[in-house]
Design a protein around this motif. Structure first.
Motif, PDB file in Angstrom:
ATOM      1  N   ILE A 149      27.672 107.642 -50.449  1.00  0.00           N
ATOM      2  CA  ILE A 149      28.386 109.142 -50.388  1.00  0.00           C
ATOM      3  C   ILE A 149      28.399 109.524 -51.942  1.00  0.00           C
ATOM      4  CG2 ILE A 149      30.213 110.213 -50.412  1.00  0.00           C
ATOM      5  CD1 ILE A 149      30.796 109.095 -47.166  1.00  0.00           C
ATOM      6  N   ASP A 150      28.080 110.524 -52.144  1.00  0.00           N
ATOM      7  CA  ASP A 150      27.872 111.107 -53.614  1.00  0.00           C
ATOM      8  C   ASP A 150      29.081 112.204 -53.803  1.00  0.00           C
ATOM      9  OD1 ASP A 150      28.338 112.484 -56.265  1.00  0.00           O
ATOM     10  OD2 ASP A 150      26.049 112.382 -56.005  1.00  0.00           O
ATOM     11  N   PRO A 151      30.084 111.973 -53.880  1.00  0.00           N
ATOM     12  CA  PRO A 151      31.488 112.482 -53.819  1.00  0.00           C
ATOM     13  C   PRO A 151      30.266 114.107 -54.630  1.00  0.00           C
ATOM     14  CG  PRO A 151      32.399 111.269 -54.708  1.00  0.00           C
ATOM     15  CD  PRO A 151      31.356 111.521 -54.404  1.00  0.00           C
ATOM     16  N   SER A 152      29.897 114.618 -55.033  1.00  0.00           N
ATOM     17  CA  SER A 152      29.123 116.053 -55.831  1.00  0.00           C
ATOM     18  C   SER A 152      28.406 116.283 -55.391  1.00  0.00           C
ATOM     19  CB  SER A 152      28.695 116.049 -57.519  1.00  0.00           C
ATOM     20  OG  SER A 152      27.650 114.694 -57.462  1.00  0.00           O
ATOM     21  N   ARG A 153      27.563 116.273 -54.906  1.00  0.00           N
ATOM     22  CA  ARG A 153      26.325 116.470 -53.654  1.00  0.00           C
ATOM     23  C   ARG A 153      26.902 116.559 -52.280  1.00  0.00           C
ATOM     24  NH1 ARG A 153      23.659 118.170 -56.694  1.00  0.00           N
ATOM     25  NH2 ARG A 153      22.130 118.079 -55.134  1.00  0.00           N
ATOM     26  N   ALA A 208      37.332 105.326 -43.865  1.00  0.00           N
ATOM     27  CA  ALA A 208      36.351 104.695 -44.248  1.00  0.00           C
ATOM     28  C   ALA A 208      35.147 105.010 -45.563  1.00  0.00           C
ATOM     29  CB  ALA A 208      35.477 103.764 -42.932  1.00  0.00           C
ATOM     30  N   GLN A 209      34.736 106.264 -45.258  1.00  0.00           N
ATOM     31  CA  GLN A 209      33.958 106.586 -46.052  1.00  0.00           C
ATOM     32  C   GLN A 209      34.104 107.251 -47.529  1.00  0.00           C
ATOM     33  OE1 GLN A 209      32.286 109.931 -42.970  1.00  0.00           O
ATOM     34  NE2 GLN A 209      30.997 108.649 -42.894  1.00  0.00           N
ATOM     35  N   ILE A 210      35.625 107.905 -47.347  1.00  0.00           N
ATOM     36  CA  ILE A 210      36.526 108.144 -48.427  1.00  0.00           C
ATOM     37  C   ILE A 210      36.950 106.978 -49.022  1.00  0.00           C
ATOM     38  CG2 ILE A 210      39.115 109.765 -49.231  1.00  0.00           C
ATOM     39  CD1 ILE A 210      38.725 110.969 -47.070  1.00  0.00           C
ATOM     40  N   ALA A 211      37.228 105.793 -48.863  1.00  0.00           N
ATOM     41  CA  ALA A 211      37.682 104.949 -49.547  1.00  0.00           C
ATOM     42  C   ALA A 211      36.162 104.252 -50.172  1.00  0.00           C
ATOM     43  CB  ALA A 211      37.969 103.960 -48.886  1.00  0.00           C
ATOM     44  N   ALA A 225      38.285 110.836 -56.245  1.00  0.00           N
ATOM     45  CA  ALA A 225      36.892 111.221 -56.495  1.00  0.00           C
ATOM     46  C   ALA A 225      36.357 112.221 -56.094  1.00  0.00           C
ATOM     47  CB  ALA A 225      35.841 109.960 -55.963  1.00  0.00           C
ATOM     48  N   PHE A 226      37.105 112.989 -55.196  1.00  0.00           N
ATOM     49  CA  PHE A 226      36.783 114.492 -54.371  1.00  0.00           C
ATOM     50  C   PHE A 226      37.524 115.350 -54.829  1.00  0.00           C
ATOM     51  CE2 PHE A 226      35.397 110.826 -51.479  1.00  0.00           C
ATOM     52  CZ  PHE A 226      34.171 111.450 -51.112  1.00  0.00           C
TER      53      PHE A 226
END
Length: 301
Positions: free
Chosen positions: A88-92, A102-105, A112-113
């Protein structure tokens, strides 16, 4: 002795067998190319780049029907993504993307978000002629694109985004972080470009948004939204009312003009959303006298 007829029959059977084998081979190839394997659940697709067993999550996540309402979001190609896939790229990530803890971690944690950044060329191309027009009173350089997380009334975490004036962008990132940490519910947070710049459609979809070049309803005065200095939160459940005429926006939100009617998305004087925005210098439309704009917070002139 074998007759010519028997030889012909044998050749026909052999050709038929070869054709059947070829068709079966093509069928297997089609199933693999289209992500269909016997190991995958019926109706699911295989995610490219995985081991071939991970089902894609293209279907929208189910939500509590008590929070649903007929939306009118324009199909602009920037619709909701049910669930993000790693890495996951938070900016995209598209606004509306659902994330698990789990995905956030995995993506570096909640910090990061939450960020503000200049308007890049791709976003500015989307904005031109929609929220950003010839009469827009600020420049592109005076605006910022913010990314945040928010939880809906069911506790599901979504990616959110807004365009705001650079003067308040970092402040609003901090406010939305505090709302997220407290579990304060915000249903949607998408750019008005997803609604063709139509504020009414955005409000009907209970979308929280900020920058949009437009005038104040019922006047010829340019809105603080055109400066990126106003934010609307949970718009369907916190309607705009002209008291002298009884006009209400958005359509269908009339029951929520009665502020005794309960809703998980209702903004009230003294609640966390109200406190955080007003303590940061915003005024609340629910305090106005000739009209009420319960969704609206703005930085006064």
């Amino acid at each position: 002795m074998v007759s010519k007829f028997q030889l012909r029959s044998a050749r026909v059977r052999l050709i038929a067998a070869i054709c059947v084998c070829a068709l079966l081979a093509c069928g297997c190839s089609w199933r693999v190319l289209n992500g269909k394997t016997d190991d995958a659940p019926a109706g699911s697709a295989v995610v490219a780049g995985t081991n071939g067993t991970e089902p894609a999550t293209d279907a929208p996540a189910e939500t509590d029907s008590s929070n649903k309402r007929p939306g009118k979001m324009i199909d602009s190609g920037f619709g909701e993504v049910a669930s993000a896939k790693l890495p996951i790229d938070p900016s995209r990530l598209a606004a509306g993307t659902v994330l698990t803890d789990a995905q956030i971690a995995e993506a570096g944690g909640e910090d990061a978000f939450f960020f503000a950044e200049p308007i890049d060329d791709e976003l500015f191309a989307r904005m031109q002629g929609v929220s950003f027009k010839d009469e827009t009173p600020v420049s592109r350089d005076e605006l910022r694109h913010i990314r945040v997380l928010h939880k809906d009334a069911d506790g599901v975490t979504h990616v959110g985004e807004m365009v705001l004036n650079a003067r308040i962008a970092d402040t609003c990132v901090s406010i939305f972080r505090q709302l997220y940490d407290a579990g304060y519910p915000i249903e949607k947070m998408r750019l008005v470009e997803e609604y063709g710049g139509e504020d009414e459609l955005s409000m009907e979809d209970d979308n929280s948004s900020a920058f949009n070049t437009r005038i104040i309803e019922g006047t010829s005065v340019i809105s603080r939204h055109a400066y990126g200095l106003a934010v609307d939160i949970n718009t369907f459940y916190n309607p705009f009312i002209i008291l002298s005429t009884g006009a209400v926006e958005p359509v269908g939100s009339e029951p929520y003009t009665d502020r005794s009617v309960d809703s998980p998305y209702k903004i009230e004087r003294g609640d966390l959303c109200y406190r955080l925005f007003t303590e940061a210098g915003f005024s609340w439309g629910g305090d106005w006298t000739s009209r009420k704009d319960y969704q609206h917070f703005e930085i006064p002139e």
